[in-house]
Write an enzyme that holds these catalytic residues in place. Structure first.
Site, mmCIF file in Angstrom:
data_model
loop_
_atom_site.group_PDB
_atom_site.id
_atom_site.type_symbol
_atom_site.label_atom_id
_atom_site.label_comp_id
_atom_site.label_asym_id
_atom_site.label_seq_id
_atom_site.Cartn_x
_atom_site.Cartn_y
_atom_site.Cartn_z
ATOM 1 N N ASP A 45 -1.377 -0.313 -7.679
ATOM 2 C CA ASP A 45 -1.106 1.097 -7.390
ATOM 3 C C ASP A 45 -1.470 1.504 -5.976
ATOM 4 O O ASP A 45 -1.086 2.574 -5.519
ATOM 5 C CB ASP A 45 -1.883 1.997 -8.364
ATOM 6 N N ASP A 79 -3.992 -5.568 -10.573
ATOM 7 C CA ASP A 79 -5.087 -4.934 -9.845
ATOM 8 C C ASP A 79 -5.998 -4.276 -10.879
ATOM 9 O O ASP A 79 -5.639 -4.154 -12.051
ATOM 10 C CB ASP A 79 -4.490 -3.895 -8.878
ATOM 11 N N ASP A 116 -2.101 -3.070 -2.365
ATOM 12 C CA ASP A 116 -1.347 -3.912 -3.297
ATOM 13 C C ASP A 116 0.081 -4.165 -2.828
ATOM 14 O O ASP A 116 0.772 -5.021 -3.380
ATOM 15 C CB ASP A 116 -1.292 -3.248 -4.684
#
Length: 648
Positions: free
Chosen positions: A542, A350, A546
C-alpha cells in the site's frame, strides 16, 4: 510493452501520460466516444443498405450499390486491411488481420457486399469489447508527481528562498516546516526531529532522530521546524531512487499476449491453405470442374472461417469478469491481469497498511500497584502535552472520572516527558529515562517487541502501556483462505522492525517473513523468487515504498482505500475496500472468468468447424455463416453474463 524512461525534470504537475496497450488502441477520457464512431457509421449504412435491398429500390443498383457498401466497409475495414499490410511488410503474413481482409474483400469480389460489411463489423465490435476490457486507464507515472517534493526552502543571501529541489546544491542549508516533505537527503542541523518515514521504509512508528543524523528525501517532518544540510543532489536522493526503481521494474514486466493473437498464428494459415485447396484440388477429382464455382466456395469458406465469434467471445468473458470484480470492490486494470491471477502460486505481502491498519492502538495496559484507570489518568495528563502519534493513541483511552492536569512538563530529548500531576512527579518514556532516574524496570518488558511506554510515579515504577499497529479484522482468515485456494507459498516483507514483523507473521501463521527492509531489499527478495520460473508472484502492498515491487511482480495488488497514489497507479489490481480477504475473492473471480472464457472458446470453435465443413461442401452460404456467428456470440454473451450473478 516497454516504457520510455522519463526525465524527472520534464514532469509537470497535472501532466498525464496516456497508456496504450499492445494493439495500439488509445482511449483517453475525452476521445472515448470517437472509438465507437466507425462501427456506428458502418452499422447504420449496413442496415440502410439491407433495407434498400429488401424493398428492391430501383436506384439502389450496380455501381451505386457497390459504392454504398464500399463506403460502409471503409470505417471498420480500412484499419484492419492497413494493419494486415503492415504485418505482411514486417514478415508476419498469417495474422487475423490478413484473414479478415482477404475474406471480406473476397466477399465483395463475388458480389456478397452486405456479408462483407457485416463480417468486418462483427470483428470491429469484438475489438471494441477487447479494448474496453484491456484498456482500464492505467496512468503510468501521473501519481508520482504528487510524491515528488515540489519545492525546497534554501538559505541564500541571508534568507530562506523557495526553489525547485533540482537546483539546490550539496552543502546548502534547507528549512522544512511541520507537515512538509523533506525535499533532499541530508544531515539534521537542528537538535532533534520526529519524522514519518513510511514512504521510504514502511516503518509504522515515527522516527525520532537527533542532531547530525541522516535524513532522507520523502520523509515528512512531524513536530517542529527543522534545518538540514544537503548531502545529495535531487537526482541522487532516496525519493528519486524509488521513482527510478518503479520505472525500471515496470519496464521489466512482460505483458501476456491475448489468446486470440496466439491462436490466429495457427488458425489463419490453416484456413488460408484449406481455402486454396478447396479452389484447386477438386480440379483433379471432379469431372465437371468449374473454377468460378469452386472459387465461390473457397471465398464462402474464408468468410465462414472469420474468427468473429472467437474475437467477441474472449473479451466478453473477461469483460464479465471485470464487472463482477468491480461489484466486489476489486479493480483489475486489464483483462490480461484476470488471466495472470489464475496462475499465481506465490503471494508476497507488505505488513503495515496491508494486513495491519497502519495506526497505533493500545494493545495492553499493565498497572503495577495502581488502579488501571488512575494509572492511565496520570499517564494521559502528561501525554496531553505531546503531539507524538503514540501520545495520540494513548489519549484515545477512555478513563472514567475527572481529567488530571499536569504542571511543569518538560521534554527530555530522546527519552520522554517529566512533569507533576496531583503533586506527584511523573516520568513517561523509554527505558533510558527510567535508568537515568534510577528506577528499576521489570524484566518482563524486555521481551515486548512492540512500542512500549514506561511510567514511574514518585520514583517508583508504576506500569507500562504497549502500543501496537492493529491487525485488520480479516487478516487471519485471509491467510487461511489463501491456503484453501492453493496458494501455499506466502511471504511477508516489511520495512518495520524485524521483531515486530516476525511477531505479526507468527500471529497470522506465515512461516516466511523478513523485516527492516528498504525498497531495494524488497525488490531483491522478489527478484530472487522470480529466478525460479515456476514461481508466479503476486505482491500486496500500500505504500510508496512498495511501488517497485508491485511493478516487478507478475501481478501487483494495491490497497486502494488508504494506500498511496503511487502504489495504486503502479499496481495491476486495486482492492478498493482495503480488505486483504478480497485478494482471495479476486483469485476466485479470475478462475471463474478463465473457465467461462474457455467455454466460449470451445463453443465458438466447435460451431465454426461444423459450419466450415458445410461451407466447403457447398451446403452453407455466407448469410448462414454470419447468422451462425450471431448465435454463437449471443450464447457467449449469455455465458459471460453468468459471471455477474455468481457469488464467491
Amino acid at each position: 510493452m516497454k516504457k520510455k524512461k522519463v526525465n524527472l525534470r520534464d514532469l509537470k504537475p497535472n501532466s498525464e501520460v496516456q497508456h496504450t496497450h499492445n494493439d495500439g488502441h488509445n482511449h483517453g477520457n475525452g476521445s472515448a466516444f470517437k472509438t465507437y464512431v466507425p462501427a456506428i457509421i458502418s452499422f447504420t449504412m449496413l442496415i440502410i443498405g439491407i433495407g434498400l435491398d429488401y424493398f428492391d429500390v430501383s436506384f439502389f443498383k450496380d455501381w451505386i450499390r457497390i459504392a454504398w457498401y464500399g463506403i460502409a466497409y471503409l470505417p471498420v475495414g480500412f484499419p484492419v486491411v492497413k494493419e494486415g499490410w503492415i504485418s505482411i511488410k514486417k514478415g508476419d503474413v498469417f495474422t487475423e488481420f490478413f484473414l479478415m481482409s482477404i475474406a471480406t474483400i473476397g466477399a465483395f469480389v463475388i458480389g456478397e457486399y452486405p456479408e462483407g460489411v457485416a463480417v468486418m463489423l462483427f470483428y470491429a465490435v469484438g475489438e471494441l469489447f477487447q479494448s474496453a476490457a484491456v484498456n482500464r486507464a492505467k496512468g503510468n507515472i501521473k501519481a508520482l508527481l504528487d510524491v515528488r517534493p515540489k519545492e525546497a526552502n534554501v538559505f541564500r543571501e541571508g534568507d530562506y528562498k523557495s526553489v525547485s529541489p533540482e537546483v539546490v546544491n550539496i552543502g546548502e542549508k534547507i528549512q522544512i516546516r511541520v507537515g512538509e516533505k523533506i525535499p533532499l537527503d541530508g544531515i539534521l542541523l537542528s537538535e532533534k526531529a520526529s519524522l514519518n518515514t513510511a514512504a521510504l521504509t514502511g516503518e509504522s512508528k515515527p522516527d525520532s532522530i537527533q542532531k547530525e543524523a541522516k535524513v532522507y528525501a520523502g520523509s515528512i517532518n512531524l513536530e517542529s521546524v527543522i534545518e538540514v544540510e544537503v548531502t545529495n543532489k535531487f537526482e541522487d536522493s532516496s525519493i528519486a531512487r524509488i521513482l527510478d526503481l518503479v520505472q525500471n521494474a515496470t519496464a521489466r514486466k512482460s505483458k501476456t499476449e491475448l489468446f486470440i493473437r496466439q491462436f490466429a498464428r495457427i488458425y489463419t494459415p490453416i484456413v488460408v491453405f484449406l481455402a486454396i485447396g478447396v479452389t484447386f484440388i477438386p480440379y483433379f477429382f471432379v469431372d465437371d470442374y468449374v473454377f468460378r464455382d469452386w472459387l465461390y466456395r473457397a471465398l464462402i469458406f474464408l468468410v465462414i472461417s472469420c474468427p468473429c465469434a472467437l474475437v467477441i467471445s474472449i473479451p466478453l468473458g473477461y469483460f464479465g469478469g471485470l464487472g463482477a470484480a468491480s461489484k466486489n470492490g476489486i479493480l483489475f486494470k486489464g483483462a490480461s491481469f484476470l488471466d495472470a491471477m489464475t496462475k499465481i502460486n506465490t503471494l508476497v505481502m507488505d505488513k503495515t497498511g496491508t494486513v495491519t491498519k497502519g495506526v497505533f492502538k493500545i494493545k495492553e495496559v499493565k498497572a503495577i500497584g495502581w488502579n488501571e484507570t488512575e494509572f492511565m489518568q496520570y499517564l494521559m495528563a502528561l501525554e496531553e502535552q505531546s503531539t507524538h502519534p503514540i501520545a495520540k493513541a494513548i489519549l484515545e483511552y477512555k478513563a472514567e472520572g475527572e481529567d488530571f492536569e499536569a504542571q511543569d512538563v518538560s521534554e527530555i530529548a530522546g527519552k520522554g516527558l517529566k512533569g507533576v500531576v496531583n503533586g506527584k512527579t511523573v516520568l513517561v518514556g523509554n527505558k533510558a529515562l527510567m535508568t537515568a532516574n534510577n528506577i528499576n524496570v521489570p524484566s518482563e518488558t524486555e521481551s515486548i517487541v512492540e512500542s512500549i511506554v514506561l511510567v514511574a510515579i514518585d520514583n517508583q515504577f508504576a506500569g507500562y502501556v504497549v502500543i501496537a499497529d492493529e491487525l485488520k479484522e480479516d487478516a487471519k482468515e485471509t491467510i487461511t483462505a489463501l491456503h484453501k485456494v492453493g496458494i501455499k507459498n506466502i511471504m511477508m516483507l516489511s520495512g518495520d522492525k524485524d521483531s515486530i514483523t516476525q511477531q505479526v507473521a507468527k500471529e497470522l501463521n506465515i512461516e516466511n517473513a523478513k523485516g527492516g527492509l528498504l525498497p531495494e531489499d524488497k525488490l531483491n527478495e522478489v527478484e530472487i523468487l522470480k529466478k525460479n520460473p515456476e514461481n508466479k508472484i503476486a505482491f500486496i502492498g500500500d505504500g510508496i515504498n512498495d511501488a517497485p515491487v508491485l511493478a516487478a511482480s507478475n501481478v501487483g495488488i494495491a490497497m486502494g482505500g488508504l494506500g498511496s497514489d503511487v502504489a495504486i497507479e503502479t499496481a495491476d489490481v486495486i482492492i478498493q475496500t482495503d480488505q486483504p480477504s478480497k485478494v482471495v475473492r479476486a483469485i476466485k473471480i479470475s478462475r471463474s472468468t478463465r473457465k467461462i472464457v474457455w467455454q466460449n472458446i470451445i463453443l465458438a470453435f466447435g460451431v465454426k468447424v461444423i459450419v466450415l465443413i458445410l461451407g466447403a461442401g457447398g451446403l452453407a452460404t455466407m448469410w448462414e455463416a454470419v447468422f451462425a456467428d450471431v448465435g454463437v456470440a449471443l450464447l457467449a454473451i449469455l455465458n459471460a453474463v453468468r459471471l455477474q450473478r455468481m457469488s464467491w
